[in-house]
Design a protein around this motif. Structure first.
Motif, short mmCIF file in Angstrom:
data_model
loop_
_atom_site.label_atom_id
_atom_site.label_comp_id
_atom_site.label_asym_id
_atom_site.label_seq_id
_atom_site.Cartn_x
_atom_site.Cartn_y
_atom_site.Cartn_z
N VAL A 86 -3.21 24.37 26.86
CA VAL A 86 -3.03 24.13 25.42
C VAL A 86 -3.26 22.67 25.04
CG1 VAL A 86 -1.33 24.14 23.55
CG2 VAL A 86 -1.62 26.16 24.99
N PRO A 87 -2.72 21.68 25.78
CA PRO A 87 -3.01 20.29 25.41
C PRO A 87 -4.51 19.97 25.44
CG PRO A 87 -1.19 20.37 26.96
CD PRO A 87 -1.78 21.74 26.91
N ASN A 88 -5.22 20.51 26.44
CA ASN A 88 -6.66 20.30 26.51
C ASN A 88 -7.36 20.91 25.30
OD1 ASN A 88 -7.90 19.11 29.16
ND2 ASN A 88 -6.14 20.29 29.83
N LEU A 89 -6.94 22.11 24.93
CA LEU A 89 -7.57 22.80 23.81
C LEU A 89 -7.37 22.04 22.50
CD1 LEU A 89 -9.07 25.26 22.73
CD2 LEU A 89 -6.86 26.44 22.55
N VAL A 90 -6.14 21.62 22.23
CA VAL A 90 -5.84 20.88 21.00
C VAL A 90 -6.56 19.54 20.99
CG1 VAL A 90 -4.02 19.79 19.63
CG2 VAL A 90 -3.64 22.05 20.65
N GLY A 91 -6.53 18.84 22.13
CA GLY A 91 -7.22 17.56 22.22
C GLY A 91 -8.71 17.70 21.95
N ALA A 92 -9.31 18.78 22.47
CA ALA A 92 -10.74 19.00 22.26
C ALA A 92 -11.04 19.26 20.79
CB ALA A 92 -11.20 20.19 23.11
N VAL A 93 -10.23 20.09 20.15
CA VAL A 93 -10.45 20.44 18.74
C VAL A 93 -10.31 19.21 17.84
CG1 VAL A 93 -9.54 21.76 16.79
CG2 VAL A 93 -9.81 22.85 19.02
N LEU A 94 -9.35 18.35 18.15
CA LEU A 94 -9.08 17.19 17.30
C LEU A 94 -10.13 16.09 17.42
CD1 LEU A 94 -5.21 16.66 17.63
CD2 LEU A 94 -6.48 17.59 15.69
N ARG A 95 -10.93 16.10 18.46
CA ARG A 95 -11.84 14.98 18.68
C ARG A 95 -12.88 14.80 17.59
NH1 ARG A 95 -12.80 13.58 25.03
NH2 ARG A 95 -10.64 12.94 25.39
N VAL A 96 -13.39 15.89 17.03
CA VAL A 96 -14.39 15.75 15.96
C VAL A 96 -13.76 15.20 14.68
CG1 VAL A 96 -15.99 16.98 14.46
CG2 VAL A 96 -15.97 17.45 16.91
N PRO A 97 -12.67 15.77 14.14
CA PRO A 97 -12.09 15.16 12.94
C PRO A 97 -11.58 13.74 13.17
CG PRO A 97 -10.67 16.91 13.81
CD PRO A 97 -11.98 17.02 14.50
N TYR A 98 -11.13 13.43 14.37
CA TYR A 98 -10.69 12.06 14.64
C TYR A 98 -11.86 11.09 14.53
CZ TYR A 98 -5.81 12.55 16.15
OH TYR A 98 -4.46 12.73 16.19
N THR A 99 -13.05 11.52 14.93
CA THR A 99 -14.22 10.65 14.79
C THR A 99 -14.56 10.44 13.32
OG1 THR A 99 -15.07 11.52 16.88
CG2 THR A 99 -16.62 10.33 15.48
N PHE A 100 -14.48 11.50 12.50
CA PHE A 100 -14.76 11.37 11.07
C PHE A 100 -13.73 10.49 10.37
CE2 PHE A 100 -17.42 15.28 11.39
CZ PHE A 100 -18.52 14.80 10.70
N ALA A 101 -12.53 10.38 10.94
CA ALA A 101 -11.49 9.58 10.31
C ALA A 101 -11.79 8.09 10.37
CB ALA A 101 -10.14 9.86 10.98
N VAL A 102 -12.58 7.66 11.35
CA VAL A 102 -12.88 6.23 11.50
C VAL A 102 -13.60 5.67 10.28
CG1 VAL A 102 -14.18 4.53 12.85
CG2 VAL A 102 -12.78 6.24 14.01
N PRO A 103 -14.72 6.26 9.80
CA PRO A 103 -15.37 5.70 8.62
C PRO A 103 -14.54 5.85 7.35
CG PRO A 103 -16.43 7.75 9.25
CD PRO A 103 -15.50 7.37 10.38
N ARG A 104 -13.68 6.85 7.32
CA ARG A 104 -12.87 7.06 6.11
C ARG A 104 -11.74 6.05 6.01
NH1 ARG A 104 -10.40 6.85 2.36
NH2 ARG A 104 -9.61 8.45 0.94
N PHE A 105 -11.05 5.81 7.09
CA PHE A 105 -9.87 4.94 7.05
C PHE A 105 -10.08 3.59 7.74
CE2 PHE A 105 -8.37 9.37 7.07
CZ PHE A 105 -7.70 9.40 5.86
N GLY A 106 -11.13 3.48 8.54
CA GLY A 106 -11.37 2.26 9.29
C GLY A 106 -10.76 2.35 10.68
#
Length: 450
Positions: A86-106
């Motif tokens: 489960v931690p691997n699955l959640v971590g994998a799913v979150l990686r794409v939105p976390y990347t999009f968060a960089v240009p939005r929030f810095g």
């Protein structure tokens, strides 16, 4: 506001609060020598700190599950592996939105926020293991929240990739990733020690010990890091990357390198306990696998800079296949030294492969895309995509191990499957990046990082 002088690196102050840098030209030797190197190193240091704690929290369950039975939680092998999956699955799913968060929030704000989020799984785990009768579903939920730490990787790597010139990305990204990967080794080394502080076994300390460091990391990211205006792996870049076949080729290869690293790291303590019951005291040595795999990651990037990422990667997958043979032989022979040594070899190779594959990504897109700025943004997008897919590889590794153990009480079928996959990766790397027809010209690309 920024403490970096505006006449040196032109901090943006119009309409955006915080430490935003408008002018960033790492490919300009004069700029790099005067301003770039110093600022890049500062951001790298605090990025490593935050990412290290992200991996630490992400992998907490990998070592905690080994001791759950001693404090009254008798979970089956299948239930135990779900706490790793489960931690691997959640971590994998979150990686794409976390990347999009960089240009939005810095990069600065997002690093601080994502680091602070790690307090949630720490608090939940401390409650779960110290409360008698905690239901299994709460442990699953806690395992899911530890996946927050897995998402940090993609945003951190994408952010740091913009700070460094092409010729230095391999080492910089390798150090950033290795610093994060070391969190797995840290948690597997420290937890067995801290849970025995005082009298008896106190598993709550496994989570509580990291909380002060999480607070410090959050504060450091907010106070000292910067955000780059040009660090925008935007939607257009993602769409272009998603239609490029090399995105999916590299994602497949990263399943083989990082997926193996994180999957083996999570499973290694449990595999020692299950496969060699008489040697379960050596579970405390499991941290060596993640440690060695982490410190060899920068070496993989360094070798890729000099020998070519594809050449290094082919060698890595060939070695991984041979390592699986070693583990297979050790299981059949009941040899713990061979088992342990073969797994250590696997960890060394996954570290090298993590570095070499990530170095290949910017080199491939620099060759494929004429516009330098677009190439960088697409490469950053692929970092996020490949990071997510690679983390999902950790899910696959543990699922295969789970089914193998439940079906035949042995990991031999799983190892056979891994061996076949590594052979596929050898062929794939050669076909796309080493044969003469690759990119339509001679394999001089191997000297360009590919």
């Amino acid at each position: 506001m920024s403490t970096v002088r505006a006449d040196r690196v032109a901090v943006a102050r119009s309409g955006r609060g915080g430490r935003w840098i408008d002018r960033w030209e790492p490919e300009d030797p004069e700029f790099w020598a005067r301003d770039g190197r110093r600022v890049a190193r500062k951001n790298l240091v605090f990025s490593i700190l935050a990412e290290n704690l992200g991996f630490t929290v992400w992998s907490l369950m990998s070592i905690v599950v080994v001791s759950l039975g001693q404090v009254g939680f008798a979970f089956s092998v299948g239930q135990t592996f779900w706490l790793l999956i489960v931690p691997n699955l959640v971590g994998a799913v979150l990686r794409v939105p976390y990347t999009f968060a960089v240009p939005r929030f810095g990069g600065r704000a997002w690093t601080a926020f994502s680091a602070g989020m790690l307090l949630i799984p720490c608090a939940m785990l401390a409650h779960a293991v110290s409360t008698p009768g905690t239901p299994y579903w709460f442990f699953l939920l806690t395992a899911a929240t530890t996946g927050f730490g897995g998402g940090n990787f993609s945003s951190s790597m994408a952010n740091i990739s913009f700070f460094y010139p092409e010729g230095r990305k391999g080492l910089a990204l390798g150090l950033n990733a290795a610093g994060g990967n070391l969190g797995v080794a840290m948690v597997q080394l420290v937890v067995p020690i801290v849970i025995t502080w005082g009298t008896g076994l106190n598993l709550a300390y496994a989570a509580l010990v990291w909380m002060p460091f999480v607070v410090v990391s959050t504060a450091c990211a907010w106070l000292f890091m910067d955000s780059l205006t040009e660090a925008k792996p935007d939607g257009t870049s993602y769409r272009l990357a998603l239609t490029n076949r090399h995105t999916w080729v590299m994602s497949l290869l990263y399943i083989g390198t990082f997926g193996s690293f994180i999957g083996f790291s999570f499973a290694f303590p449990s595999l020692i306990k299950i496969s060699f019951v008489e040697q379960k005291g050596f579970v405390a040595l499991a941290f060596l696998g993640a440690l060695i795999g982490s410190v060899t990651r920068p070496l993989g990037g360094w070798l890729a800079d000099r020998l070519g990422g594809a050449r290094v990667t082919v060698g890595v997958f060939t070695g991984l296949a041979l390592g699986c043979v070693g583990v297979l032989v050790s299981v059949e022979a009941g040899s713990f030294p061979l088992f342990f040594g073969s797994f250590i070899a696997l960890f060394v190779l996954t570290g090298l492969g993590n570095g070499s594959t990530y170095r290949m990504i910017p080199a491939i897109f620099a060759t494929q895309v004429a516009d330098t700025a677009s190439a960088k943004r697409q490469a950053a997008a692929v970092v996020g995509i490949a990071g997510a897919v690679g983390a999902f590889g950790g899910v696959l590794v543990n699922l295969v191990l789970k089914f193998s153990l439940e079906g035949g009480q042995t990991i031999a079928p799983a190892l056979t499957a891994f061996l076949g996959f590594y052979a596929l990766c050898v062929v794939t790397t050669w076909w796309f990046y080493l044969r003469r027809a690759s990119f339509g010209r001679a394999p001089s690309l191997a000297h360009a990082g590919i």
